[in-house]
Design a protein around this motif. Structure first.
Motif, PDB file in Angstrom:
ATOM      1  N   SER A   1      -3.220   3.291   7.734  1.00  0.00           N
ATOM      2  CA  SER A   1      -1.950   3.411   6.408  1.00  0.00           C
ATOM      3  C   SER A   1      -2.761   3.949   5.684  1.00  0.00           C
ATOM      4  O   SER A   1      -4.038   4.494   5.045  1.00  0.00           O
ATOM      5  CB  SER A   1      -1.876   2.448   6.363  1.00  0.00           C
TER       6      SER A   1
ATOM      7  N   ILE B   1       0.724   3.324   4.005  1.00  0.00           N
ATOM      8  CA  ILE B   1       1.612   4.712   4.347  1.00  0.00           C
ATOM      9  C   ILE B   1       1.010   5.525   5.947  1.00  0.00           C
ATOM     10  O   ILE B   1       0.713   5.363   6.253  1.00  0.00           O
ATOM     11  CB  ILE B   1       2.093   5.829   3.908  1.00  0.00           C
TER      12      ILE B   1
ATOM     13  N   CYS C   1       1.559   7.309   9.885  1.00  0.00           N
ATOM     14  CA  CYS C   1       2.257   8.237  10.386  1.00  0.00           C
ATOM     15  C   CYS C   1       2.758   7.933  11.802  1.00  0.00           C
ATOM     16  O   CYS C   1       1.708   7.582  12.915  1.00  0.00           O
ATOM     17  CB  CYS C   1       1.474   9.484  10.190  1.00  0.00           C
TER      18      CYS C   1
ATOM     19  N   LEU D   1       7.030   9.601   8.256  1.00  0.00           N
ATOM     20  CA  LEU D   1       6.391   8.565   7.401  1.00  0.00           C
ATOM     21  C   LEU D   1       7.032   6.875   6.944  1.00  0.00           C
ATOM     22  O   LEU D   1       8.137   7.247   6.704  1.00  0.00           O
ATOM     23  CB  LEU D   1       6.040   9.554   6.644  1.00  0.00           C
TER      24      LEU D   1
ATOM     25  N   ASN E   1       6.575   3.250   5.293  1.00  0.00           N
ATOM     26  CA  ASN E   1       5.990   1.887   4.503  1.00  0.00           C
ATOM     27  C   ASN E   1       6.284   1.156   5.301  1.00  0.00           C
ATOM     28  O   ASN E   1       7.712   0.333   4.871  1.00  0.00           O
ATOM     29  CB  ASN E   1       5.714   2.557   3.364  1.00  0.00           C
TER      30      ASN E   1
ATOM     31  N   PHE F   1      -3.799  12.402   8.902  1.00  0.00           N
ATOM     32  CA  PHE F   1      -2.499  12.358   7.686  1.00  0.00           C
ATOM     33  C   PHE F   1      -3.273  12.157   6.721  1.00  0.00           C
ATOM     34  O   PHE F   1      -3.639  10.809   7.084  1.00  0.00           O
ATOM     35  CB  PHE F   1      -1.266  11.349   8.266  1.00  0.00           C
TER      36      PHE F   1
ATOM     37  N   TYR G   1       0.567  13.906  -0.140  1.00  0.00           N
ATOM     38  CA  TYR G   1       0.589  13.281   1.289  1.00  0.00           C
ATOM     39  C   TYR G   1       0.912  14.824   2.323  1.00  0.00           C
ATOM     40  O   TYR G   1       1.319  15.118   2.178  1.00  0.00           O
ATOM     41  CB  TYR G   1       1.300  12.738   2.040  1.00  0.00           C
TER      42      TYR G   1
ATOM     43  N   ILE H   1       0.054  16.582   6.162  1.00  0.00           N
ATOM     44  CA  ILE H   1      -0.557  16.202   7.834  1.00  0.00           C
ATOM     45  C   ILE H   1      -1.211  17.834   8.257  1.00  0.00           C
ATOM     46  O   ILE H   1      -0.787  19.010   7.969  1.00  0.00           O
ATOM     47  CB  ILE H   1       1.021  16.072   8.295  1.00  0.00           C
TER      48      ILE H   1
ATOM     49  N   ILE I   1       7.372   6.436  -0.251  1.00  0.00           N
ATOM     50  CA  ILE I   1       6.768   7.917  -0.099  1.00  0.00           C
ATOM     51  C   ILE I   1       7.849   8.580  -0.819  1.00  0.00           C
ATOM     52  O   ILE I   1       7.719   9.913  -1.002  1.00  0.00           O
ATOM     53  CB  ILE I   1       7.818   8.356   1.670  1.00  0.00           C
TER      54      ILE I   1
END
Lengths: 176, 410
Positions: free
Chosen positions: B122, B126, B128, B138, B140, B170, B179, B181, B405
């Motif tokens: 995480s 969060i 992925c 994404l 949480n 990620f 954030y 990826i 997020i």
């Protein structure tokens, strides 16, 4: 310095007024300053406790020639906290904050002499954290170690270990 | 007055005390102090010192693991793989006996929602998630908030080619508070033999040579702040374009994603690829494959990449012996240092499925047997109470956070 010691002495002597004071133990530093402590504190110091045990408790004045009057109050403070079960991360951080690296080393050696495992373990981590980014020269001086490499040997080793020489703090010559 | 204590006593720290300090140093510092004197230069060959060092390495908790928990992620198939289920369980307790099932979000209104979870763990609470259709979500788990990541605009799907997308990382970019990826997009020709409904027969006037090799794979980065994908040019050795053990050996640490890239060329070398989320550049670290010469040449040799008490670690396994090395400095092949040799373990223990806190390493048994935990501190194997085997099991480090997020979307 002298005033500091006497003020610490005063705070310690206050405890003498309580009823259990008859059983106090006197710790004598290398520079002949007497610190009166509760016998329970001596239990934290294995060296002191075995001295007391060997003499069947008849002798309550214990000379500690390797420990200075500068270091002893710190050791006593740590042992008091330990007995009270109040050693926290916060206390430990505050405890060493005011000490420079040389003082931490003296205290570490004192903890070793007195055989206080918890303090020894804690201070070894403090020293590790403080020297992690130091130079090879600094560490030699700090540990009192002679360099036994020839200049050629050392140069070769430094070349092999070049990756470890990034991010090294510059030596602070004033620190002692 | 304090000076009356002899200078010699004050200045000199005896060896046994010095070793107790040195055994608590990070690898890089300890290696540097090998230049202090001859005794210190051979500390890694000193068995007594190594016992102390290993013990401290596994038992002094790294701040990375503060308030974290362990999640077991499993993919369970029936025997002909017509049914696949994905599970996520939080494990806690001495023997991981407290098992709490986590329910996946259901953004696509499926009857039985399931995803793969990116194993790098995480990031600010969060996780992925991704599925076989390249959808990325994404999520949480603490707030149950989720966000579906939009697809990337791959301009045109080449004829007779299928697109394969592999997420490689990620993570959080502290510089831009974003954030990101990173994913590799590759193409594979669809042949007639493939058991695939989309497969097209190749027209008689088209040769395979004409459709193969024209489509070079590329890298793309998703930014949550921009909510979009864009191509990035990464300078990597050709071998690192391959997915390798994709989606397995991935780490995130301090603003960088790391993954293992296999290469079976002449040197038989493998790489850790490190991608800096801020500068969007990457570099490699070779992992030396130091296999003893007496090893059976037919045995199965592989690397795994894990985070071991906050350090990047490679686990080289052959038969049932595992050699664990930690990386002293990114980009420096010589800085890998072997710390542990585990095994040989029992024959059915096959490969590493992740590392937990301190010195816990999890292994899977062959043929979907129950996973086990090997504790490097005690050198003991612990069975996981109530945990069954699966087609695929992964251990993920999870740290709860109530970070939103969506709040980052502009």
């Amino acid at each position: 310095m002298a005033e500091e010691v006497s003020s610490q002495m005063n705070s310690l002597s206050i405890s003498e007024t309580n009823p259990s004071s008859s059983a106090t133990i006197s710790l004598v530093s290398g520079d002949d300053i007497v610190f009166k402590v509760e016998p329970t504190i001596a239990k934290e110091m294995e060296t002191v406790q075995s001295f007391i045990d060997e003499t069947d408790g008849k002798i309550t004045t214990i000379p500690l020639p390797n420990i200075s009057s500068h270091d002893l109050p710190y050791v006593i403070e740590y042992c008091e906290k330990s007995i009270a079960g109040k050693i926290t991360k916060e206390f430990e951080a505050e405890f060493v904050k005011k000490l420079n690296n040389e003082e931490v080393k003296e205290l570490f050696l004192a903890a070793n002499y007195l055989n206080i495992k918890k303090l020894l373990d804690f201070l070894s981590q403090v020293i590790a954290d403080r020297i992690a980014n130091k130079s090879v020269e600094y560490v030699r001086r700090y540990f009192g170690i002679e360099n036994d490499f020839t200049p050629e040997e050392e140069a070769k080793l430094r070349e092999e270990l070049a990756w470890t020489f990034t991010g090294v703090d510059p030596d602070d010559e004033d620190e002692n | 007055m304090a000076k009356s204590v002899s200078e010699k006593v004050r200045n000199y720290i005896p060896d046994d005390l010095a070793f107790s300090i040195l055994s608590k140093l990070p690898l890089k510092s300890l290696k540097r102090f090998g230049c202090v004197n001859k005794t210190w230069s051979v500390l890694f060959e000193n068995p007594n010192f190594m016992i102390m060092f290993r013990n401290n390495f596994t038992s002094i908790p790294h701040s990375y693991y503060n308030d974290t928990s362990i999640i077991l992620h499993q993919i369970v198939c029936n025997h002909n793989r017509t049914y696949v289920s994905f599970t996520l369980d939080s494990l806690s307790g001495e023997r991981f006996e407290n098992k709490v099932k986590l329910d996946f979000p259901n953004p696509f209104q499926q009857e039985d929602p399931g995803f793969c979870v990116l194993v790098s763990g995480s990031i600010n609470g969060i996780l992925c998630l991704y599925d076989s259709d390249d959808a990325i979500v994404l999520w949480n788990p603490a707030t149950e908030e989720f966000k579906v990541i939009p697809p990337s605009p791959v301009e045109s799907l080449p004829p007779y080619q299928a697109i394969i997308k592999f997420i490689h990382g990620f993570g959080y970019d502290p510089f831009s508070d974003d954030y990101k990826i990173i994913r590799n997009v590759g193409f594979v020709p669809i042949t007639d033999d493939d058991d695939d409904d989309d497969a097209l027969p190749l027209p008689p006037d088209v040769q395979w040579e004409d459709v193969c090799g024209d489509y070079v794979p590329f890298w793309e980065v998703y930014s949550l702040v921009c909510n979009s994908w864009r191509k990035v040019d990464l300078v990597l050795p050709a071998c690192c374009w391959q997915g390798g053990n994709c989606n397995n050996d991935l780490l995130y640490l301090d603003g960088m994603c790391h993954w293992l890239s296999n290469y079976y060329g002449d040197d038989n070398e493998e790489y850790v690829v490190s991608f800096d989320l801020t500068n969007e550049v990457c570099f490699t670290t070779i992992i030396p494959t130091l296999i003893p010469l007496d090893i059976d040449p037919n045995s199965w040799v592989r690397h795994a990449l894990v985070l071991l008490n906050g350090s990047i670690a490679s686990i080289l396994s052959y038969t049932t012996t595992f050699h664990i090395s930690i990386l002293g400095k990114l980009g420096v092949k010589e800085s890998w240092t072997k710390i542990f040799v585990v095994g040989p373990l029992s024959d059915d223990i096959k490969y590493c499925i992740g590392a937990g806190k301190n010195g816990d390493i999890f292994f899977a048994k062959e043929d979907g047997g129950d996973p086990i935990c090997f504790d490097l501190c005690t050198q003991m194997i612990e069975e996981l109470d109530g945990v069954k085997g699966a087609h695929n099991s992964k251990i993920i480090i999870y740290k709860e956070s109530l970070v939103s997020i969506g709040a980052r979307n502009h």
